[in-house]
Design an enzyme around this catalytic site. Structure first.
Site, mmCIF file in Angstrom:
data_model
loop_
_atom_site.group_PDB
_atom_site.id
_atom_site.type_symbol
_atom_site.label_atom_id
_atom_site.label_comp_id
_atom_site.label_asym_id
_atom_site.label_seq_id
_atom_site.Cartn_x
_atom_site.Cartn_y
_atom_site.Cartn_z
ATOM 1 N N HIS A 146 0.829 -1.203 0.000
ATOM 2 C CA HIS A 146 0.000 0.000 0.000
ATOM 3 C C HIS A 146 0.870 1.262 0.000
ATOM 4 C CE1 HIS A 146 -3.978 -1.942 0.992
ATOM 5 N NE2 HIS A 146 -3.121 -2.945 1.132
ATOM 6 N N HIS A 219 -5.718 -11.518 5.837
ATOM 7 C CA HIS A 219 -4.539 -12.343 5.486
ATOM 8 C C HIS A 219 -3.566 -12.531 6.657
ATOM 9 C CE1 HIS A 219 -2.830 -8.389 4.606
ATOM 10 N NE2 HIS A 219 -3.343 -8.325 3.392
ATOM 11 N N ASN A 222 0.402 -12.021 7.298
ATOM 12 C CA ASN A 222 0.941 -11.110 6.293
ATOM 13 C C ASN A 222 0.614 -9.674 6.679
ATOM 14 O OD1 ASN A 222 -0.113 -13.622 4.101
ATOM 15 N ND2 ASN A 222 2.026 -13.121 4.405
ATOM 16 N N ASP A 276 -6.775 -12.852 -2.366
ATOM 17 C CA ASP A 276 -6.065 -11.579 -2.448
ATOM 18 C C ASP A 276 -5.519 -11.403 -3.862
ATOM 19 O OD1 ASP A 276 -5.125 -9.126 -1.511
ATOM 20 O OD2 ASP A 276 -3.246 -9.947 -0.761
#
Length: 386
Positions: A146, A219, A222, A276
């Site tokens: 991100h 997730h 992660n 994902d």
């Protein structure tokens, strides 16, 4: 009244309460897009479709799809949306949450408005259950792929702006950010599922998020704090807190097989298999897009940003089910993690099960657990069931 009778040598059957079980043989009878009868054994009358091997299962439900088939969902045009919803049934997915990653709140709001306008014109295909906003209320320390420039605290006005379209179904946020607990309460009150993710939180902070209404962890392992014997983090709370459903990217790259096995055992009955998936999913090696940033799909493994950060996956959800079974998970439980459990989390008890009254969303998983045929509302949208 449109009707369909499918018989299968092995089939998932969903009791009125509790998880799936495998029956052999089994059948499902459909009328006007809804399951009207499902059971063990052989029914009266000749079937319209007989599945001689593999497993007849509920259609798969994916709560985290950033993109697929070369298209990033946040800026997908009408043609791209048509491609994705028409082709996701190839992977056994009959319902999904397109996922928009971190961007300025106004940019996300505009993307939601574009999506709202596009949805009525989509062709028959995978159901769009709403939108998953993964950010921008994330931790700079755990940002993953991100853009840190757009990460921010969840101000009440921003939450209200994002909720205006009515499309937001799931929000991933870091509960340690200022105002996060108030945001969780507001989102939960609006019927939005809140997931803890991209977070540097302690286990205690995650427990506080669950107290405020959070019910999922994005997730697991992660982009989050993990397991430390004196400083437990997000992953520990996800494993021990019965209120939380940990999402698991089971491509065996994001999380190694031993740790994936730990998750599947410790949180049995709560794990949600997700892909994902990024725009590179379903595509050959090359350069693609994730949230406006270039990502590279290698010959093997997940897509990567230029700095080597994993950027989504190229995983199919039917493949994730197969990977769970290969790790020793009972087939009914593996399918449960990709069907009933995610459907229930987003308030859709009519999906993710084979039971009277449920939508006739079905997938024929072959002996290798790869989708061979897919039905949505009783209509075959992929494959050649015979």
């Amino acid at each position: 009244m449109a009707s369909l009778l499918i018989t299968a040598e092995q089939m998932i059957l969903t009791p009125a309460a509790g998880p799936h079980r495998v029956v052999s043989p089994g059948y499902v009878r459909v009328a006007d897009g809804v399951v009207i009868e499902a059971g063990e054994g052989r029914p009266e009358g000749a079937p319209d479709v007989h599945l001689p091997d593999g497993l007849l299962a509920p259609g798969l439900v994916d709560l985290q799809v950033n993109g697929y088939f070369g298209h990033d969902m946040v800026d997908a045009d009408e043609a791209a949306w048509h491609t994705v919803v028409s082709r996701l049934p190839e992977t056994g997915v009959t319902a999904f949450l397109p996922t928009f990653i971190t961007a300025p709140v106004r940019t996300q709001a505009d993307a939601l408005l574009r999506t709202r306008d596009l949805l009525p014109g989509l062709p028959p295909g995978t159901r769009v259950l709403g939108v998953h906003l993964e950010g921008p209320f994330l931790s700079e320390k755990r940002k993953g792929a991100h853009n840190a420039a757009h990460l921010t605290d969840p101000a009440p006005a921003d939450i209200a702006t994002l909720l205006e379209t009515g499309l937001v179904k799931l929000v991933t946020l870091a509960p340690e950010r200022d105002g996060a607990l108030e945001a969780i309460r507001a989102l939960t009150a609006a019927g939005v599922l809140v997931s803890v993710g991209h977070s540097d939180a302690t286990a205690a902070q995650v427990a506080a998020a669950a107290d405020a209404g959070a019910r999922k962890v994005t997730h697991i392992f992660n982009a989050q704090t993990g397991v430390h014997h004196r400083d437990p983090g997000v992953a520990v709370q996800a494993l021990i807190d019965e209120r939380l459903s940990p999402g698991l990217i089971l491509d065996l790259h994001h999380v190694g097989p031993e740790v994936a096995t730990l998750v599947l055992r410790a949180a049995a009955g709560r794990v949600v298999l997700v892909t994902d998936a990024a725009s590179a999913a379903g595509m050959p090696p090359g350069t693609y897009d994730l949230g406006g940033e270039p990502i590279t799909m290698p010959e093997q493994g997940p897509p990567l940003r230029a700095d080597g950060t994993i950027a989504g996956s190229g995983l199919r959800l039917d493949e994730a089910v197969g990977n769970a079974i290969a790790l020793g998970v009972d087939p009914a439980a593996a399918v449960d993690a990709a069907t009933r459990i995610p459907a229930d989390l987003v308030g859709r008890p009519d999906l993710g099960r084979i039971a009277p009254g449920a939508a006739a969303d079905l997938v024929w998983l072959g002996p290798d657990h790869r989708a061979l045929a897919t039905w949505i509302n009783g209509q075959e949208v992929f494959g050649g069931g015979s």
